[in-house]
Scaffold this motif. Structure first.
Motif, PDB file in Angstrom:
ATOM      1  N   SER A 156       5.455  31.423  38.310  1.00 51.77           N
ATOM      2  CA  SER A 156       6.258  31.363  39.541  1.00 51.77           C
ATOM      3  C   SER A 156       5.940  30.100  40.331  1.00 51.77           C
ATOM      4  CB  SER A 156       5.987  32.600  40.410  1.00 51.77           C
ATOM      5  OG  SER A 156       6.422  33.777  39.767  1.00 51.77           O
ATOM      6  N   LEU A 160       8.385  26.964  41.260  1.00 51.95           N
ATOM      7  CA  LEU A 160       8.518  26.420  42.618  1.00 51.95           C
ATOM      8  C   LEU A 160       8.272  24.914  42.624  1.00 51.95           C
ATOM      9  CD1 LEU A 160       6.659  29.206  44.640  1.00 51.95           C
ATOM     10  CD2 LEU A 160       9.109  28.746  44.655  1.00 51.95           C
ATOM     11  N   SER A 163      11.341  23.251  41.296  1.00 50.28           N
ATOM     12  CA  SER A 163      12.398  23.274  42.320  1.00 50.28           C
ATOM     13  C   SER A 163      12.139  22.201  43.373  1.00 50.28           C
ATOM     14  CB  SER A 163      12.456  24.651  42.990  1.00 50.28           C
ATOM     15  OG  SER A 163      12.819  25.646  42.065  1.00 50.28           O
ATOM     16  N   ALA A 207      14.371  27.284  52.295  1.00 47.98           N
ATOM     17  CA  ALA A 207      14.519  28.358  51.299  1.00 47.98           C
ATOM     18  C   ALA A 207      13.348  28.338  50.319  1.00 47.98           C
ATOM     19  CB  ALA A 207      15.842  28.198  50.551  1.00 47.98           C
ATOM     20  N   LEU A 208      12.932  27.131  49.944  1.00 50.55           N
ATOM     21  CA  LEU A 208      11.786  26.991  49.038  1.00 50.55           C
ATOM     22  C   LEU A 208      10.517  27.533  49.696  1.00 50.55           C
ATOM     23  CD1 LEU A 208      10.663  25.817  46.351  1.00 50.55           C
ATOM     24  CD2 LEU A 208      10.233  23.693  47.605  1.00 50.55           C
ATOM     25  N   LYS A 210      10.317  29.885  51.894  1.00 54.88           N
ATOM     26  CA  LYS A 210      10.391  31.349  51.905  1.00 54.88           C
ATOM     27  C   LYS A 210      10.003  31.926  50.543  1.00 54.88           C
ATOM     28  CE  LYS A 210      13.830  31.890  55.579  1.00 54.88           C
ATOM     29  NZ  LYS A 210      15.202  32.361  55.920  1.00 54.88           N
ATOM     30  N   LYS A 211      10.456  31.263  49.482  1.00 53.37           N
ATOM     31  CA  LYS A 211      10.085  31.711  48.133  1.00 53.37           C
ATOM     32  C   LYS A 211       8.579  31.582  47.924  1.00 53.37           C
ATOM     33  CE  LYS A 211      14.471  30.635  45.820  1.00 53.37           C
ATOM     34  NZ  LYS A 211      15.125  29.782  44.786  1.00 53.37           N
ATOM     35  N   LYS A 214       6.891  34.412  49.636  1.00 51.36           N
ATOM     36  CA  LYS A 214       7.028  35.667  48.890  1.00 51.36           C
ATOM     37  C   LYS A 214       6.046  35.725  47.724  1.00 51.36           C
ATOM     38  CE  LYS A 214      11.869  36.736  49.907  1.00 51.36           C
ATOM     39  NZ  LYS A 214      13.236  36.881  49.343  1.00 51.36           N
ATOM     40  N   VAL A 215       5.920  34.611  47.007  1.00 47.77           N
ATOM     41  CA  VAL A 215       4.978  34.568  45.880  1.00 47.77           C
ATOM     42  C   VAL A 215       3.558  34.797  46.377  1.00 47.77           C
ATOM     43  CG1 VAL A 215       3.945  33.070  44.128  1.00 47.77           C
ATOM     44  CG2 VAL A 215       6.417  33.092  44.438  1.00 47.77           C
TER      45      VAL A 215
END
Length: 316
Positions: A156, A160, A163, A207-208, A210-211, A214-215
């Motif tokens: 994950s 990221l 991305s 947005a990145l 936030k991801k 979450k991870v």
């Protein structure tokens, strides 16, 4: 005479009934023994299967991989381990169920001469072994689960990172393509479009983030069960990515601020150009009107009107 001859017939009938009853009783006892023997055979077959499985699992526990670096491989190992343990649990339950049935059967009157003491001892051992093997299997599965979670978290984080690289590359291309335009091409319309594109990239960064959050939240509890070296690998990777993202976020923010100031400046310049053209036309008109003034008072009135128009219209 008939009644005298009938006595032996009754006696024989009674004997026949007793013989039939005895035969039925013996058949029932034979059937009970056959059932017990059949269940005993099943019981020992199940025990034998358990023995083979235990040997197989013993080897599996000893040779367990310490570091699985692939999530798919870790998932395969975990699924197989869970399937094997489910099969072992099923066989344990089956063996215990058969044992209980056998003990219950031998306690019937027809089987009073059969001892279940040895079988009870085997069941006690089997139940104890079941708990021990389940504990070892759970520990093994925890190790595999830890490896799987580590691989998933690492993957994950790598996703990221990719991305982030993609966002950064596209943003740098956007800046470069705008910078190489000549002054005329970088008009207000082009500038506004550039600002819109920068806003899109800024949203992608958020947005990145936030991801990433979450991870981090998803794995923070799992970190407690990771070996220290693995925890450090993940924490360092997340920290490194966070630093790069924060640094890049500042670059985008500063660039956006520069574009906003440039936009404001261009709007002011356009407004000044418009005012200059309008004011020039007004001066020409006033000059024309002034030639028509015949008195000093008329010139003063024209001057006052000119000031009243010009001063409020000067761009701030």
């Amino acid at each position: 005479e008939l009644s005298g001859k009938g006595a032996p017939v009754k006696e024989k009938s009674q004997q026949l009934r007793e013989l039939i009853h005895l035969h039925q009783t013996q058949e029932e006892r034979i059937q009970d023994y056959e059932d017990i023997l059949y269940k005993l055979v099943q019981f020992h077959q199940v025990k034998e299967k358990l023995g083979h499985l235990h040997k197989s699992r013993e080897t599996e526990f000893v040779d367990q991989p310490e570091d699985l670096e692939d999530a798919h491989e870790a998932q395969v190992h975990l699924s197989r381990a869970q399937e094997k343990q489910a099969h072992v649990d099923h066989l344990h339950k089956l063996a215990l169920s058969l044992g209980v049935d056998i003990i219950s059967s031998v306690q019937r009157p027809n089987c009073s001469n059969v001892s279940a003491k040895n079988l009870q001892q085997q069941l006690d051992l089997l139940e104890g072994d079941s708990g021990n093997w389940r504990a070892r299997a759970q520990e093994y599965e925890r190790t595999l689960t830890c490896s799987l979670e580590f691989c998933n978290t690492r993957d994950s984080i790598n996703e990221l990172k990719e991305s982030f690289k993609d966002i950064k590359k596209k943003f740098n291309n956007l800046k470069f393509n705008y910078a190489k335009k000549n002054e005329k091409a970088r008009n207000l319309k082009a500038l506004k479009y550039q600002i819109q594109q920068v806003d899109v990239h800024a949203e992608k960064i958020q947005a990145l983030k936030k991801k990433m959050e979450k991870v981090e939240n998803r794995t923070s509890d799992s970190f407690l069960s990771y070996p220290n070296n693995k925890v450090n690998v993940l924490l360092e990777a997340m920290k490194d990515l966070q630093e790069h993202v924060d640094e890049f976020d500042k670059v985008v923010t500063d660039y956006k601020m520069t574009l906003d100031l440039t936009e404001h400046l261009q709007e002011m310049i356009e407004e000044c150009h418009f005012w200059y053209e309008d004011a020039s036309a007004t001066v020409v008109r006033v000059g024309k009107y002034s030639t028509e003034c015949k008195t000093k008072e008329a010139v003063q009135i024209l001057h006052q009107q000119f000031n009243k128009y010009i001063r409020p219209s000067v761009p701030q």
